[in-house]
Design an enzyme around this catalytic site. Structure first.
Site, PDB file in Angstrom:
ATOM      1  N   ASP A  25       0.788  -1.135  -0.012  1.00 51.33           N
ATOM      2  CA  ASP A  25      -0.055  -0.002   0.029  1.00 51.33           C
ATOM      3  C   ASP A  25       0.794   1.148   0.052  1.00 51.33           C
ATOM      4  O   ASP A  25       1.897   1.294   0.462  1.00 51.33           O
ATOM      5  CB  ASP A  25      -0.711   0.161   1.166  1.00 51.33           C
ATOM      6  CG  ASP A  25      -2.042   0.801   1.166  1.00 51.33           C
ATOM      7  OD1 ASP A  25      -2.249   1.443  -0.001  1.00 51.33           O
ATOM      8  OD2 ASP A  25      -2.778   0.947   2.096  1.00 51.33           O
ATOM      9  N   HIS A  42       2.513   3.209  -8.910  1.00 47.80           N
ATOM     10  CA  HIS A  42       2.514   1.632  -9.330  1.00 47.80           C
ATOM     11  C   HIS A  42       3.706   0.920  -9.983  1.00 47.80           C
ATOM     12  O   HIS A  42       3.981   0.066  -9.888  1.00 47.80           O
ATOM     13  CB  HIS A  42       1.122   1.505 -10.108  1.00 47.80           C
ATOM     14  CG  HIS A  42      -0.034   2.037  -9.256  1.00 47.80           C
ATOM     15  ND1 HIS A  42      -0.388   1.433  -7.837  1.00 47.80           N
ATOM     16  CD2 HIS A  42      -1.265   2.541  -9.567  1.00 47.80           C
ATOM     17  CE1 HIS A  42      -1.419   1.817  -7.505  1.00 47.80           C
ATOM     18  NE2 HIS A  42      -1.989   2.621  -8.556  1.00 47.80           N
ATOM     19  N   LEU A 136      11.469 -20.051  -3.996  1.00 48.15           N
ATOM     20  CA  LEU A 136      10.128 -19.186  -3.524  1.00 48.15           C
ATOM     21  C   LEU A 136       8.927 -19.233  -4.359  1.00 48.15           C
ATOM     22  O   LEU A 136       9.113 -19.113  -5.738  1.00 48.15           O
ATOM     23  CB  LEU A 136      10.607 -17.716  -3.100  1.00 48.15           C
ATOM     24  CG  LEU A 136       9.798 -16.834  -2.647  1.00 48.15           C
ATOM     25  CD1 LEU A 136      10.560 -15.865  -1.525  1.00 48.15           C
ATOM     26  CD2 LEU A 136       9.073 -15.846  -3.648  1.00 48.15           C
TER      27      LEU A 136
HETATM   28  C1  FPP Z   1      -2.115  -0.016  -3.335  1.00 46.23           C
HETATM   29  O1  FPP Z   1      -1.381   1.440  -3.238  1.00 46.23           O
HETATM   30  C2  FPP Z   1      -1.568  -0.432  -4.670  1.00 46.23           C
HETATM   31  C3  FPP Z   1      -2.150  -1.131  -5.472  1.00 46.23           C
HETATM   32  C4  FPP Z   1      -3.593  -1.242  -5.644  1.00 46.23           C
HETATM   33  C5  FPP Z   1      -1.522  -1.736  -6.748  1.00 46.23           C
HETATM   34  C6  FPP Z   1      -0.223  -2.360  -6.227  1.00 46.23           C
HETATM   35  C7  FPP Z   1       0.273  -3.019  -7.371  1.00 46.23           C
HETATM   36  C8  FPP Z   1       1.777  -3.062  -7.534  1.00 46.23           C
HETATM   37  C9  FPP Z   1       2.512  -2.795  -6.431  1.00 46.23           C
HETATM   38  C10 FPP Z   1       2.482  -3.570  -8.534  1.00 46.23           C
HETATM   39  C11 FPP Z   1       2.225  -5.191  -8.651  1.00 46.23           C
HETATM   40  C12 FPP Z   1       2.630  -5.848  -9.650  1.00 46.23           C
HETATM   41  C13 FPP Z   1       2.051  -6.661 -10.581  1.00 46.23           C
HETATM   42  C14 FPP Z   1       3.046  -7.168 -11.528  1.00 46.23           C
HETATM   43  C15 FPP Z   1       0.680  -6.669 -10.686  1.00 46.23           C
HETATM   44  P1  FPP Z   1      -2.492   2.650  -3.578  1.00 46.23           P
HETATM   45  O2  FPP Z   1      -2.671   3.098  -5.018  1.00 46.23           O
HETATM   46  O3  FPP Z   1      -3.856   2.246  -2.704  1.00 46.23           O
HETATM   47  O4  FPP Z   1      -1.941   3.821  -2.747  1.00 46.23           O
HETATM   48  P2  FPP Z   1      -2.378   4.977  -1.874  1.00 46.23           P
HETATM   49  O5  FPP Z   1      -3.204   4.366  -0.730  1.00 46.23           O
HETATM   50  O6  FPP Z   1      -1.467   5.885  -1.483  1.00 46.23           O
HETATM   51  O7  FPP Z   1      -3.407   5.794  -2.632  1.00 46.23           O
END
Ligand code: FPP
Length: 249
Positions: A25, A42, A136
């Site tokens: 997050d 992201h 893993l």
């Molecule tokens: C939450 O942060 C994050 C997500 C919903 C997306 C997570 C995805 C990745 C880390 C990449 C994963 C990789 C693959 C290959 C799928 P947020 O957007 O809710 O952040 P915020 O709370 O600060 O708004």
């Protein structure tokens, strides 16, 4: 004469969790702090995932389940959703080869068949390429929701009762675990020992509700793109201090 002895720091030996769940997050806030669009966060979060996976593998972690997209995330702006949906495609081209060289096995849970075709296909290709790897397991939770997973399991169990495969009295924890999506993992590795959530939020948000019943929880203010090997070791260090009793004394 007094002699001042230097206080010795007692080092607790690291207990490596066999299965770590991560709620990644804070990507959006990380980008905002840099005056960049959310998708920038992201993209950076994907690179973090690669680095953390390799670090976890080197520490001897056996399963990493990462919450990449929840069933609730569809309510985000369309442009952001479509960017996230393209990440597995990019991930396959850019990062999977290195993971494959590192003997990482890629798997997925969630309602993945309802993902856009290209997203689903990229994940299937990653699963297929790495299926014989023995290191893993990187388990992606994509279009995943814990309650939906339980509903699906209950429906399948009810159907099997109707088909007289077993009686309601035979239903126990082990059977339920066998109907959950994490039955894609080795039997003793289905439940995370440790769940990490980044970015300061203090909740599990429908992530592995059945499987995390006895997990140790670790929350950090670090935003996901800033999470690294050092932060992972700090979480494991904290986990090593916990006394897991599983309801005993
Ligand atoms: C939450 O942060 C994050 C997500 C919903 C997306 C997570 C995805 C990745 C880390 C990449 C994963 C990789 C693959 C290959 C799928 P947020 O957007 O809710 O952040 P915020 O709370 O600060 O708004």
């Amino acid at each position: 004469m007094f002699s001042f002895k230097k206080k010795e720091k007692i080092e607790i030996p690291l207990q490596i969790p066999r299965h770590i769940g991560i709620i990644m997050d804070g990507n959006g806030r990380w980008a905002k702090k840099r005056m960049q669009p959310r998708i920038f966060g992201h993209k950076s979060g994907m690179e973090t995932l690669q680095n953390v996976t390799i670090a976890a593998k080197e520490l001897g972690v056996q399963v990493l389940t990462v919450y990449a997209f929840s069933t609730e995330n569809w309510s985000r702006p369309e442009k952001e959703v479509s960017f996230i949906m393209n990440l597995p495609v990019e991930f396959y081209d850019r990062y999977v080869p290195e993971l494959h060289r590192n003997n990482v096995k890629i798997q997925m849970i969630g309602d993945t068949e309802r993902l856009p075709k290209a997203t689903y296909e990229a994940l299937c290709k990653a699963e297929e390429l790495t299926q014989l790897n023995t290191g893993l397991i990187l388990n992606f939770a994509l279009n995943y929701g814990g309650r939906a997973e339980i509903i699906q399991a209950v429906k399948m169990i009810a159907q099997d009762v109707l088909d007289a495969k077993f009686s309601p009295g035979e239903i126990d924890e082990e059977m339920i675990a066998n109907y959950l999506q994490t039955s894609n993992l080795p039997r003793l590795l289905r439940d995370p020992d440790l769940v990490i959530r980044t970015s300061g939020e203090l909740r599990l948000s429908n992530f592995l509700p059945w499987q995390s019943a006895y997990s140790e929880l670790y929350f950090t203010d670090t935003l996901w793109p800033d999470f690294d090997e050092k932060a992972l070791k700090a979480a494991i260090k904290e986990y090593s201090k916990r006394n897991r009793r599983f309801g005993g004394v």
